[in-house]
Design a protein around this motif. Structure first.
Motif, mmCIF file in Angstrom:
data_model
loop_
_atom_site.group_PDB
_atom_site.id
_atom_site.type_symbol
_atom_site.label_atom_id
_atom_site.label_comp_id
_atom_site.label_asym_id
_atom_site.label_seq_id
_atom_site.Cartn_x
_atom_site.Cartn_y
_atom_site.Cartn_z
ATOM 1 N N ARG A 37 1.355 7.056 -8.768
ATOM 2 C CA ARG A 37 0.434 5.914 -8.637
ATOM 3 C C ARG A 37 0.440 5.340 -7.230
ATOM 4 N NH1 ARG A 37 1.277 2.869 -14.343
ATOM 5 N NH2 ARG A 37 1.591 1.072 -13.010
ATOM 6 N N LYS A 38 0.547 6.254 -6.238
ATOM 7 C CA LYS A 38 0.511 5.799 -4.848
ATOM 8 C C LYS A 38 -0.642 6.498 -4.136
ATOM 9 C CE LYS A 38 3.627 4.064 -1.389
ATOM 10 N NZ LYS A 38 5.003 3.794 -1.021
ATOM 11 N N ASP A 39 -1.766 6.660 -4.833
ATOM 12 C CA ASP A 39 -2.868 7.392 -4.222
ATOM 13 C C ASP A 39 -3.601 6.576 -3.169
ATOM 14 O OD1 ASP A 39 -3.549 5.913 -6.358
ATOM 15 O OD2 ASP A 39 -4.776 7.423 -7.371
ATOM 16 N N GLY A 82 8.847 -9.744 -3.552
ATOM 17 C CA GLY A 82 7.709 -9.398 -4.404
ATOM 18 C C GLY A 82 6.726 -8.499 -3.685
ATOM 19 N N CYS A 83 6.002 -7.701 -4.456
ATOM 20 C CA CYS A 83 5.016 -6.775 -3.871
ATOM 21 C C CYS A 83 3.839 -6.641 -4.832
ATOM 22 C CB CYS A 83 5.665 -5.415 -3.633
ATOM 23 S SG CYS A 83 4.477 -4.198 -3.038
ATOM 24 N N PRO A 84 2.601 -6.755 -4.320
ATOM 25 C CA PRO A 84 1.443 -6.695 -5.214
ATOM 26 C C PRO A 84 1.087 -5.277 -5.676
ATOM 27 C CG PRO A 84 0.753 -7.177 -2.953
ATOM 28 C CD PRO A 84 2.245 -7.073 -2.946
ATOM 29 N N LYS A 85 1.705 -4.238 -5.077
ATOM 30 C CA LYS A 85 1.392 -2.861 -5.499
ATOM 31 C C LYS A 85 2.161 -2.532 -6.778
ATOM 32 C CE LYS A 85 -1.360 -2.055 -2.181
ATOM 33 N NZ LYS A 85 -2.780 -1.856 -2.439
ATOM 34 N N HIS A 86 1.966 -1.320 -7.312
ATOM 35 C CA HIS A 86 2.649 -1.011 -8.573
ATOM 36 C C HIS A 86 3.034 0.466 -8.619
ATOM 37 C CE1 HIS A 86 -1.618 -0.356 -9.128
ATOM 38 N NE2 HIS A 86 -1.334 0.519 -10.055
ATOM 39 N N CYS A 87 3.775 0.929 -7.591
ATOM 40 C CA CYS A 87 4.175 2.342 -7.552
ATOM 41 C C CYS A 87 5.093 2.640 -8.746
ATOM 42 C CB CYS A 87 4.897 2.644 -6.249
ATOM 43 S SG CYS A 87 3.888 2.203 -4.827
ATOM 44 N N SER A 88 4.879 3.826 -9.322
ATOM 45 C CA SER A 88 5.535 4.094 -10.603
ATOM 46 C C SER A 88 7.038 4.360 -10.466
ATOM 47 C CB SER A 88 4.866 5.275 -11.299
ATOM 48 O OG SER A 88 5.089 6.443 -10.541
ATOM 49 N N PHE A 89 7.503 4.705 -9.242
ATOM 50 C CA PHE A 89 8.930 5.004 -9.068
ATOM 51 C C PHE A 89 9.705 3.787 -8.591
ATOM 52 C CE2 PHE A 89 6.677 5.732 -5.166
ATOM 53 C CZ PHE A 89 7.465 5.076 -4.243
ATOM 54 N N CYS A 90 9.020 2.649 -8.451
ATOM 55 C CA CYS A 90 9.636 1.481 -7.807
ATOM 56 C C CYS A 90 9.728 0.331 -8.809
ATOM 57 C CB CYS A 90 8.772 1.096 -6.614
ATOM 58 S SG CYS A 90 9.280 -0.429 -5.813
ATOM 59 N N SER A 91 10.841 -0.406 -8.756
ATOM 60 C CA SER A 91 11.006 -1.502 -9.719
ATOM 61 C C SER A 91 10.709 -2.875 -9.107
ATOM 62 C CB SER A 91 12.436 -1.497 -10.273
ATOM 63 O OG SER A 91 13.334 -1.727 -9.211
ATOM 64 N N VAL A 92 10.454 -2.887 -7.796
ATOM 65 C CA VAL A 92 10.305 -4.173 -7.109
ATOM 66 C C VAL A 92 9.222 -5.048 -7.743
ATOM 67 C CG1 VAL A 92 9.405 -5.171 -4.954
ATOM 68 C CG2 VAL A 92 11.260 -3.527 -4.881
ATOM 69 N N TRP A 93 8.056 -4.472 -7.997
ATOM 70 C CA TRP A 93 6.940 -5.287 -8.506
ATOM 71 C C TRP A 93 7.224 -5.800 -9.913
ATOM 72 C CZ3 TRP A 93 3.957 -3.041 -12.593
ATOM 73 C CH2 TRP A 93 4.224 -1.698 -12.830
ATOM 74 N N ARG A 94 8.134 -5.130 -10.625
ATOM 75 C CA ARG A 94 8.464 -5.613 -11.968
ATOM 76 C C ARG A 94 9.598 -6.631 -11.929
ATOM 77 N NH1 ARG A 94 8.739 -0.829 -16.148
ATOM 78 N NH2 ARG A 94 6.739 -1.289 -17.106
ATOM 79 N N VAL A 138 7.123 -1.353 5.738
ATOM 80 C CA VAL A 138 5.703 -1.678 5.504
ATOM 81 C C VAL A 138 5.033 -0.572 4.703
ATOM 82 C CG1 VAL A 138 5.283 -3.110 7.553
ATOM 83 C CG2 VAL A 138 5.008 -0.634 7.709
ATOM 84 N N LYS A 139 3.897 -0.912 4.127
ATOM 85 C CA LYS A 139 3.085 0.114 3.459
ATOM 86 C C LYS A 139 2.279 0.839 4.522
ATOM 87 C CE LYS A 139 0.715 -2.300 0.581
ATOM 88 N NZ LYS A 139 1.114 -3.676 0.264
ATOM 89 N N MET A 140 1.895 2.049 4.192
ATOM 90 C CA MET A 140 1.182 2.846 5.165
ATOM 91 C C MET A 140 -0.166 2.236 5.563
ATOM 92 S SD MET A 140 0.988 6.853 5.547
ATOM 93 C CE MET A 140 1.194 7.218 3.915
ATOM 94 N N ASP A 163 12.838 -6.878 3.719
ATOM 95 C CA ASP A 163 11.808 -7.187 2.721
ATOM 96 C C ASP A 163 11.423 -5.919 1.982
ATOM 97 O OD1 ASP A 163 11.802 -9.729 3.806
ATOM 98 O OD2 ASP A 163 10.259 -9.200 5.265
ATOM 99 N N ASP A 164 10.949 -6.099 0.765
ATOM 100 C CA ASP A 164 10.457 -4.930 0.038
ATOM 101 C C ASP A 164 9.190 -4.418 0.716
ATOM 102 O OD1 ASP A 164 12.446 -5.337 -1.862
ATOM 103 O OD2 ASP A 164 11.222 -6.923 -2.764
ATOM 104 N N ASN A 165 8.412 -5.339 1.228
ATOM 105 C CA ASN A 165 7.156 -4.948 1.848
ATOM 106 C C ASN A 165 6.736 -6.068 2.809
ATOM 107 O OD1 ASN A 165 4.643 -4.138 2.499
ATOM 108 N ND2 ASN A 165 3.809 -4.196 0.436
HETATM 109 S S1 SF4 Z 1 7.192 1.274 -3.289
HETATM 110 FE FE1 SF4 Z 1 6.703 -0.337 -1.789
HETATM 111 S S2 SF4 Z 1 4.480 -0.613 -2.018
HETATM 112 FE FE2 SF4 Z 1 5.173 0.439 -3.904
HETATM 113 S S3 SF4 Z 1 5.606 -1.202 -5.368
HETATM 114 FE FE3 SF4 Z 1 7.553 -0.735 -4.329
HETATM 115 S S4 SF4 Z 1 7.670 -2.198 -2.629
HETATM 116 FE FE4 SF4 Z 1 5.533 -2.155 -3.335
#
Ligand code: SF4
Length: 501
Positions: free
Chosen positions: A301-303, A165-177, A263-265, A210-212
């Motif tokens: 959505r990764k600003d 799971g990941c609390p962010k919500h990048c538009s190209f990524c499905s992990v958070w959904r 990791v996230k930046m 891990d995703d993050n």
């Molecule tokens: S790209 Fe990384 S930071 Fe963004 S939602 Fe996916 S796992 Fe989270």
């Protein structure tokens, strides 16, 4: 009844970089009464359909990129009279597709480990359900992998999961959904126990898959602190503390262990966290830089990422704390221009990245980008080989386009050509040798060169090239390079290693 678990792949290299963790986790969730499951990782070699017998269960885990091959395996297994069960992110998103095209009797959506024993029981009783909802398994219920089933001398890195799971919500990524926005962490003890087992078996390089790995940033904590209700802050602080506890546990393990994660930046702004990573010997991390331009980051959505000099400095900060970065960049964003390729290469060089990957924008199902793109084409989707591009994973590999969205200023060929050129230049022998200074001895530098070349062959030439001769050549090279490479990662087994106190 034999339980077979198959990790599908179109390309087999004989040796693989990272263990496909899900195979060994689901093996761990298979009741002992059903006997040892038979595991096949097709990144090593193809599955043999003649091993599937009537009444057997064949579990196939798919993500979007290997779905088509997974469906071939599923149909072959069904033809042989076996029960076919699909799982994984893609099957969770498109359960009907697995039934229509993959010969599925059942599809497990969500996490597999809790529901797997029921699925097997139902197959044994001859009445599997069409769909099982595996839900989101809590961190304390993640099943340890059955590493005792690993084939010998085939993988370079083992993989252990510490959080989903990941609390962010990048538009190209499905992990958070698909995995949810609430990080589900595994206890430090459970992770350390698995790492000890792997080190006993001779693995010293371990990917924390891990995703993050950095799910709570300092900004997240600041924001939560400002809320009147303290509950959110307490939850996030607890997740952060669990990460530190885990890293303290890893730091007590044998000194020759090496970890890699994602990791996230924003982790660069957290010296306490980076120091803990260094002490835990997490020496490398994939960092999603994505774009070097502010408009590009806004578009996805990764600003929360930085750009320009500030970006280079932030990435250099990882190195200052002893962390090697594999920077990940996306090309083909609508805001990209011809200059973007040069600027990205320049940034990747200046920012002291140890490795980099350059991918072209692909709308993956389950993401916001995909939903938008699919809606924009509704009713007039172009078709390739009779398949609408909005189901691009069903187009046979050799005909599959490498880019899907029309770009306002560049043709798909142009974007692909520039992307290939950036890969070629970043991994030119001169650049790789210069970067190999990050290790000391000549032997280590040579190993670094081989690994860089292998990485490029496996991921660039087989991934973005449209030239099938180049793809085949790259696969041959990768197969040839992978064997000696694996020996560089192997260590003497330590069967006597104990859990740290
Ligand atoms: S790209 Fe990384 S930071 Fe963004 S939602 Fe996916 S796992 Fe989270």
């Amino acid at each position: 009844m034999t339980v077979h678990l198959v990790n599908p792949s179109n390309v087999s290299f004989g040796t693989a970089v990272i263990t496909p963790r899900w195979l060994y986790v689901l093996a761990g969730a298979t009741p002992a009464a059903l006997g040892e499951p038979h595991l096949v990782d097709e990144t090593l070699e193809r599955s043999d359909p003649t091993t599937f017998m009537p009444g057997d269960v064949v579990g196939i885990g798919i993500h979007t990129s290997n779905a088509l091959r997974g469906y071939q395996v599923g149909r072959a297994a069904r033809d042989r009279g076996a029960y076919v069960v699909f799982g994984g992110i893609h099957a969770s998103l498109y359960p009907d597709e697995a039934h229509e095209l993959g010969g599925a009797h059942s599809v497990v959506t969500g996490d597999g480990e809790d529901v797997w024993a029921t699925v097997l029981e139902d197959c044994r009783g001859g009445a599997p359900a069409k769909v099982y909802d595996g839900g989101k398994v809590r961190g304390d219920r993640f099943v340890p992998a059955r590493w005792d089933l690993l084939p010998r001398d085939r993988y370079m890195w083992a993989s252990v999961q510490t959080v989903r799971g990941c609390p962010k919500h990048c538009s190209f990524c499905s992990v958070w959904r698909t995995d949810g926005r609430q990080p589900r962490t595994r206890s430090a003890d459970a992770v350390v126990r698995e790492v000890v087992e792997l080190r006993r078996r001779g693995f010293r390089f371990i990917a924390l898959a891990d995703d993050n790995f950095y799910p709570v940033t300092l900004q997240d904590l600041e924001r939560a602190k400002r809320r009147t209700d303290p509950q959110r802050f307490e939850e996030l602080a607890a997740v952060r503390e669990e990460r530190f506890e885990l890293m303290r546990g890893l730091a007590r393990l044998p000194e020759d262990l090496v970890f890699f994660t994602q990791v996230k930046m924003e982790a660069a702004e957290d010296p306490e966290f980076l120091e803990a990573m260094r002490r835990a010997r997490i020496v490398g991390a994939l960092v999603g830089v994505e774009s070097v331009a502010p408009e590009g980051l806004q578009a996805i959505r990764k600003d929360f990422n930085l750009v320009g000099e500030a970006l280079a400095e932030r990435l250099q900060r990882f190195r200052a704390h002893g962390l090697h970065v594999l920077g990940s960049f996306i090309f083909g964003l609508p805001t990209d221009r011809r200059e973007t390729f040069e600027a990205t290469l320049d940034l990747a060089t200046r920012a002291d990245l140890t490795f980099a990957q350059f991918v072209t924008l692909t709308p993956f199902p389950g993401t916001v980008d995909f939903a938008r793109w699919e809606a924009s084409l509704k009713g007039h989707e172009p078709h390739v080989q009779g398949v609408p591009v909005t189901r691009h994973w069903l187009i046979p590999d050799e005909h599959r386009p490498k880019l899907y969205s029309p770009h306002p200023t560049m043709s798909p060929q142009e974007i692909r050509r520039h992307t290939q050129d950036v890969w070629d230049r970043f991994y030119s022998i001169g650049q790789v040798w210069r970067r190999s200074r990050c290790v000391r001895s000549v032997r280590s530098r040579l190993a670094f060169v081989i690994i860089s070349k292998l990485y490029r062959q496996m991921y660039a030439n087989t991934g973005i090239s449209t030239d099938s001769a180049r793809v085949n050549r790259a696969a041959r090279w990768a197969r040839w390079l992978a064997r000696p490479c694996r020996r560089l990662f192997a260590a003497r087994p330590m069967p006597e290693l104990q859990m740290p106190a």
